[in-house]
Scaffold this active site. Structure first.
Site, PDB file in Angstrom:
ATOM      1  CG  ASN A   9      19.909 -16.053 -66.029  1.00  0.00           C
ATOM      2  OD1 ASN A   9      19.091 -15.976 -66.940  1.00  0.00           O
ATOM      3  ND2 ASN A   9      19.807 -15.332 -64.940  1.00  0.00           N
ATOM      4  CG  HIS A  12      18.717 -12.243 -71.466  1.00  0.00           C
ATOM      5  ND1 HIS A  12      17.755 -11.281 -71.230  1.00  0.00           N
ATOM      6  CD2 HIS A  12      19.683 -12.032 -70.553  1.00  0.00           C
ATOM      7  CE1 HIS A  12      18.143 -10.514 -70.224  1.00  0.00           C
ATOM      8  NE2 HIS A  12      19.314 -10.954 -69.797  1.00  0.00           N
ATOM      9  CG  HIS A  45      15.194 -12.435 -61.887  1.00  0.00           C
ATOM     10  ND1 HIS A  45      15.896 -11.256 -61.906  1.00  0.00           N
ATOM     11  CD2 HIS A  45      14.218 -12.265 -60.967  1.00  0.00           C
ATOM     12  CE1 HIS A  45      15.371 -10.413 -61.019  1.00  0.00           C
ATOM     13  NE2 HIS A  45      14.339 -11.007 -60.452  1.00  0.00           N
ATOM     14  NE  ARG A  47      12.987  -7.758 -63.709  1.00  0.00           N
ATOM     15  CZ  ARG A  47      14.119  -7.196 -63.271  1.00  0.00           C
ATOM     16  NH1 ARG A  47      15.286  -7.777 -63.452  1.00  0.00           N
ATOM     17  NH2 ARG A  47      14.085  -6.042 -62.671  1.00  0.00           N
ATOM     18  NE  ARG A  51      11.898  -6.447 -66.922  1.00  0.00           N
ATOM     19  CZ  ARG A  51      12.735  -5.535 -66.445  1.00  0.00           C
ATOM     20  NH1 ARG A  51      13.993  -5.519 -66.843  1.00  0.00           N
ATOM     21  NH2 ARG A  51      12.331  -4.636 -65.571  1.00  0.00           N
ATOM     22  CD  GLU A  72      18.990 -14.395 -60.591  1.00  0.00           C
ATOM     23  OE1 GLU A  72      19.875 -15.065 -61.115  1.00  0.00           O
ATOM     24  OE2 GLU A  72      18.606 -13.295 -61.032  1.00  0.00           O
ATOM     25  CB  THR A 103      19.798  -7.739 -60.915  1.00  0.00           C
ATOM     26  OG1 THR A 103      18.819  -8.683 -61.348  1.00  0.00           O
ATOM     27  CG2 THR A 103      19.768  -7.612 -59.415  1.00  0.00           C
ATOM     28  CD  GLU A 153      24.700 -14.967 -58.209  1.00  0.00           C
ATOM     29  OE1 GLU A 153      23.758 -15.766 -57.989  1.00  0.00           O
ATOM     30  OE2 GLU A 153      24.781 -14.280 -59.242  1.00  0.00           O
ATOM     31  CG  HIS A 191      24.797  -8.877 -62.904  1.00  0.00           C
ATOM     32  ND1 HIS A 191      25.010  -7.921 -63.862  1.00  0.00           N
ATOM     33  CD2 HIS A 191      23.464  -8.970 -62.766  1.00  0.00           C
ATOM     34  CE1 HIS A 191      23.843  -7.443 -64.258  1.00  0.00           C
ATOM     35  NE2 HIS A 191      22.889  -8.073 -63.621  1.00  0.00           N
ATOM     36  N   GLY A 192      27.257 -10.066 -65.429  1.00  0.00           N
ATOM     37  CA  GLY A 192      28.185  -9.435 -66.361  1.00  0.00           C
ATOM     38  C   GLY A 192      29.406 -10.273 -66.700  1.00  0.00           C
ATOM     39  N   GLY A 213      24.541 -15.736 -67.701  1.00  0.00           N
ATOM     40  CA  GLY A 213      23.424 -15.795 -68.624  1.00  0.00           C
ATOM     41  C   GLY A 213      23.655 -15.081 -69.934  1.00  0.00           C
TER      42      GLY A 213
HETATM   43  N1  PXP Z   1      23.178 -13.469 -60.976  1.00  0.00           N
HETATM   44  C1  PXP Z   1      22.131 -12.651 -60.693  1.00  0.00           C
HETATM   45  C2  PXP Z   1      21.710 -12.512 -59.271  1.00  0.00           C
HETATM   46  C3  PXP Z   1      21.449 -11.977 -61.719  1.00  0.00           C
HETATM   47  O1  PXP Z   1      20.406 -11.175 -61.416  1.00  0.00           O
HETATM   48  C4  PXP Z   1      21.857 -12.176 -63.056  1.00  0.00           C
HETATM   49  C5  PXP Z   1      21.106 -11.501 -64.164  1.00  0.00           C
HETATM   50  O2  PXP Z   1      19.802 -11.958 -64.191  1.00  0.00           O
HETATM   51  C6  PXP Z   1      22.935 -13.041 -63.295  1.00  0.00           C
HETATM   52  C7  PXP Z   1      23.599 -13.655 -62.245  1.00  0.00           C
HETATM   53  C8  PXP Z   1      23.428 -13.312 -64.677  1.00  0.00           C
HETATM   54  O3  PXP Z   1      23.978 -12.158 -65.193  1.00  0.00           O
HETATM   55  P1  PXP Z   1      24.376 -12.101 -66.729  1.00  0.00           P
HETATM   56  O4  PXP Z   1      23.105 -12.331 -67.517  1.00  0.00           O
HETATM   57  O5  PXP Z   1      24.946 -10.739 -66.886  1.00  0.00           O
HETATM   58  O6  PXP Z   1      25.374 -13.208 -66.953  1.00  0.00           O
END
Ligand code: PXP
Length: 237
Positions: A9, A12, A45, A47, A51, A72, A103, A153, A191-192, A213
Site C-alpha cells: 500500500n 503514505h 485507498h 478516500r 487526503r 480500496e 481505517t 481481508e 492493517h497494522g 503499507g
Molecule cells: N488494508 C486495509 C483495508 C487498509 O485500509 C489499510 C490502511 O490503508 C491497510 C490494509 C494497510 O494498513 P497499514 O498501512 O497499517 O499497513
C-alpha cells in the site's frame, strides 16, 4: 512462502507528497520500485476527502501496474463509478469516516448488506473481483459469503495493537480465517502489520494475501536516508 502475495500500500508516499501539495514523492514511482523489489501487487485507498491518493494516481497506477492493482474504497456511488471506469484487478470495500486517521474497523456487512451486495454484483458483472475488509468476526464472514464477495481481508489492527491480549486476538483471526477459507472465500489480512508482528500470520496456509503499507513506507524512509543525505551533501559541500 509459496503462492503468498505481498500487496504494498503506497498511500503514505502520497501523504508526504500532499504535505507540500507538489509532485514528489510520487506514489506511482514508489509502486514501480516496490514491484521491482518483488511486491506482488499494489494497493491504494482513494478516500472521499482525497487526503493522500488522488484520482490521477489511480488512473496512472492502473496503466503502469501490470501485476495486481487493487483499489480500496468506500461503498459509495461515487467510488463505484470510478472503479467501473478504472477497472482495477480487485476492489476492497472498506468503511470510511471523514475524521478518522486511518481505517478504524471492518465493514459491517450484515447491516449494510443491501448496498454492499449491489456493489459486489456490479463489480462482478464487470469482472472486477471484490474483497470485503471485515473484523475477525464469524458473522461478518458469513455475511460476506452471502453477498457474493470473492474474498475477505481480515482486519488485523486489533491484533497489531493488542499488547498482552495478542494471543487471544491471534486465535480469533485464526478461527475466522479457517471458516472463510472453508466456505470458499479467498483470505487476506491487513492493517497494522509490521516487521515484528507479521510472522505468526505468515504461518497460516489459508492466508494468501498480505496488504501492508505504513510499516514498509516507514522503513523505506529510514533505509533511504543515508543515500539521500550523501547525495545532497555532495551537492552543497
Ligand atoms: N488494508 C486495509 C483495508 C487498509 O485500509 C489499510 C490502511 O490503508 C491497510 C490494509 C494497510 O494498513 P497499514 O498501512 O497499517 O499497513
Amino acid at each position: 512462502m509459496s503462492g503468498r502475495r505481498l500487496v504494498v500500500n503506497v498511500d503514505h508516499v502520497a501523504t508526504v507528497r500532499q504535505a507540500r501539495g507538489g509532485l514528489e514523492p510520487d506514489p506511482v514511482a514508489a509502486a514501480t520500485l516496490a514491484l521491482l523489489a518483488g511486491a506482488d501487487g499494489i494497493v491504494v485507498h482513494l478516500r472521499e476527502d482525497r487526503r493522500h491518493i488522488q484520482d490521477r494516481d489511480v488512473r496512472l497506477l492502473r496503466q503502469t501496474v501490470h501485476e495486481r492493482f487493487c483499489l480500496e474504497m468506500a461503498a459509495t456511488p461515487e467510488m463505484l463509478k470510478i472503479a467501473l471506469e478504472v477497472r482495477p484487478y480487485a476492489v476492497t470495500l472498506v468503511p470510511e469516516r471523514r475524521e478518522e486517521l486511518t481505517t478504524e474497523g471492518g465493514l459491517d456487512v450484515r447491516t449494510e448488506r443491501g448496498t454492499v451486495g449491489e456493489i459486489v454484483r456490479s463489480l462482478s458483472e464487470n469482472r472486477v473481483s471484490t474483497r470485503l475488509f471485515v473484523d475477525p468476526d464469524l458473522e461478518q464472514i458469513k455475511a460476506a459469503h452471502r453477498v457474493g464477495a470473492q474474498a475477505v481481508e481480515i482486519h488485523t489492527g486489533r491484533y497489531a495493537n493488542a499488547g498482552p491480549d495478542r494471543d487471544q486476538e491471534l486465535a480469533r483471526i485464526f478461527d475466522v480465517v479457517r471458516v472463510a477459507a472453508k466456505v470458499g472465500l479467498e483470505v487476506g489480512v491487513g492493517h497494522g502489520l509490521d516487521y515484528r508482528n507479521v510472522a505468526p500470520l505468515a504461518e497460516v496456509d489459508e492466508i494468501v494475501e498480505f496488504s501492508i503499507g505504513h510499516s514498509i513506507v516507514s522503513r523505506a524512509v529510514l533505509l533511504g536516508m543515508e543515500r539521500a543525505v550523501q547525495e545532497m551533501k555532495a551537492l552543497v559541500g
